[in-house]
Design an enzyme around this catalytic site. Structure first.
Site, PDB file in Angstrom:
ATOM      1  N   HIS A 233     -24.568  70.790 -20.197  1.00 54.74           N
ATOM      2  CA  HIS A 233     -24.136  70.520 -21.569  1.00 54.74           C
ATOM      3  C   HIS A 233     -25.375  70.143 -22.393  1.00 54.74           C
ATOM      4  O   HIS A 233     -25.472  69.050 -22.956  1.00 54.74           O
ATOM      5  CB  HIS A 233     -23.106  69.397 -21.589  1.00 54.74           C
ATOM      6  CG  HIS A 233     -22.218  69.386 -22.788  1.00 54.74           C
ATOM      7  ND1 HIS A 233     -22.686  69.172 -24.063  1.00 54.74           N
ATOM      8  CD2 HIS A 233     -20.868  69.560 -22.909  1.00 54.74           C
ATOM      9  CE1 HIS A 233     -21.680  69.193 -24.914  1.00 54.74           C
ATOM     10  NE2 HIS A 233     -20.562  69.430 -24.240  1.00 54.74           N
TER      11      HIS A 233
ATOM     12  N   GLU B 191     -24.801  75.902 -23.929  1.00 58.00           N
ATOM     13  CA  GLU B 191     -24.422  75.438 -22.598  1.00 58.00           C
ATOM     14  C   GLU B 191     -24.250  76.620 -21.643  1.00 58.00           C
ATOM     15  O   GLU B 191     -23.265  77.359 -21.735  1.00 58.00           O
ATOM     16  CB  GLU B 191     -23.116  74.656 -22.677  1.00 58.00           C
ATOM     17  CG  GLU B 191     -23.129  73.514 -23.674  1.00 58.00           C
ATOM     18  CD  GLU B 191     -21.748  72.927 -23.895  1.00 58.00           C
ATOM     19  OE1 GLU B 191     -20.955  72.890 -22.914  1.00 58.00           O
ATOM     20  OE2 GLU B 191     -21.441  72.523 -25.031  1.00 58.00           O
TER      21      GLU B 191
END
Length: 335
Positions: free
Chosen positions: A181, A290
């Site tokens: 992330h 991501e």
């Protein structure tokens, strides 16, 4: 060895927690093993620029921990209802995203990892950390397979290289997915104009999502995809989307900040077949490209592995995945 040395790195404080700082002549990175071995800072030394989104306080971090640094997601994103079946076995994971009734972001991003080794030489600096699920009964209760993740974070010239080796230490195969992330400052420079910066990502079709932000199983064409592949400003452009990786281009997201004189290439190997793009409302000063090895909720989608990216790891087998952040100087004549 000084008290703040650790095998070639340096112990530093990060929001009251011990971190390990590694550096070479171009880059400086800080990793916090106690926070999922998260890379929390990456600085370009030549321009004194912090590239990753960093919190101003403990309170800011704790209010939205996924928006800072590089959290390691194993497995990535959401699993509907926290349940799935594989190999005749039913799995029940904790519901830690009550708004959508899902398990979110996996088992390792908020757990302490062990420092295995740290070293440096004239050209590079590296830190190796490991996570062993056998040390965490709460993880074993949800995922009854012993697994180990070994992560090597290395500064090589103008690049941060991140490699994870996943080891199945059990006598049964298990499904797996890995993601990051990753949250960059955007613009990269604190004084840069958002209108002058561009972002590109190697995206193909978009996964249609339902009201719980879970893929319906349908892939659709997105009119923004061509612009995203070419590079576009993001000022006021909101992104919270899941895309398949475009197969005919380099698997990298690129952040270009002419005002700061920096271009960042975030490269992922072909194991990462999904890109999630998130930047809030486009005015929060960050963007998260991501890379995932599997799409959100791949564990429950009635689609073949070549579509979802979900893979199975055989007993006592291992697999690796790598990514890198390459920091380049940017000159106006390149535009």
């Amino acid at each position: 060895m000084r008290p703040d040395d650790i095998y070639g790195g340096r112990i530093v404080a990060w929001l009251g927690r011990p971190g390990v700082l590694i550096e070479n002549d171009r880059l400086q990175a800080t990793i916090v093993p106690a926070l999922g071995s998260r890379v929390v800072s990456l600085r370009c030394k030549t321009t004194s620029t912090e590239l990753l989104h960093t919190p101003a306080s403990v309170e800011a971090y704790e209010s939205a921990p996924m928006l800072y640094g590089i959290p390691v997601l194993f497995p990535p994103n959401r699993i509907a209802g926290g349940t799935f079946e594989f190999g005749g076995r039913a799995y029940r994971l904790d519901i830690n995203d009550p708004v959508t009734g899902s398990h979110a972001h996996g088992f390792v991003h908020d757990k302490a990892w062990e420092v295995v080794s740290c070293g440096r030489d004239e050209e590079s600096a590296r830190l190796v950390t490991a996570f062993d699920s056998a040390h965490y009964p709460s993880v074993a209760a949800q995922f009854p397979h012993r697994f180990r993740l070994v992560m090597r974070v290395e500064l090589q010239g103008n690049a941060l290289v991140q490699r994870i080796d996943l080891h199945n230490e059990s006598d049964a195969a298990f499904p797996w997915g890995l993601g990051y992330h990753t949250a960059f400052n955007f613009p990269l420079g604190a004084a840069s104009s958002p209108d002058s910066c561009t972002f590109s990502a190697p995206v193909g079709r978009r996964w249609r999502l339902d009201e719980r932000f879970l893929p319906t199983g349908e892939l659709v064409e997105d009119e923004r995809a061509a612009q995203l592949r070419q590079g576009m400003p993001l000022a006021g452009v909101a992104l919270d989307d899941v895309f398949e990786a475009a197969g005919d281009s380099a698997n990298e997201a690129v952040l270009t900040d002419p005002d700061a004189g920096i271009r960042v290439r975030y490269r992922a190997d072909r194991a990462f077949g999904t890109w999630v793009l998130h930047n809030g409302d486009g005015r929060q000063g960050f963007v998260c490209p991501e890379p995932y090895t599997c799409v959100t909720n791949a564990f429950n989608l009635a689609l073949p592995p070549e579509a979802t990216g979900l893979q199975a790891l055989a007993p006592y087998a291992s697999v690796s995945a790598a990514s890198s952040i390459v920091v380049e100087p940017y000159r106006a004549e390149e535009s």
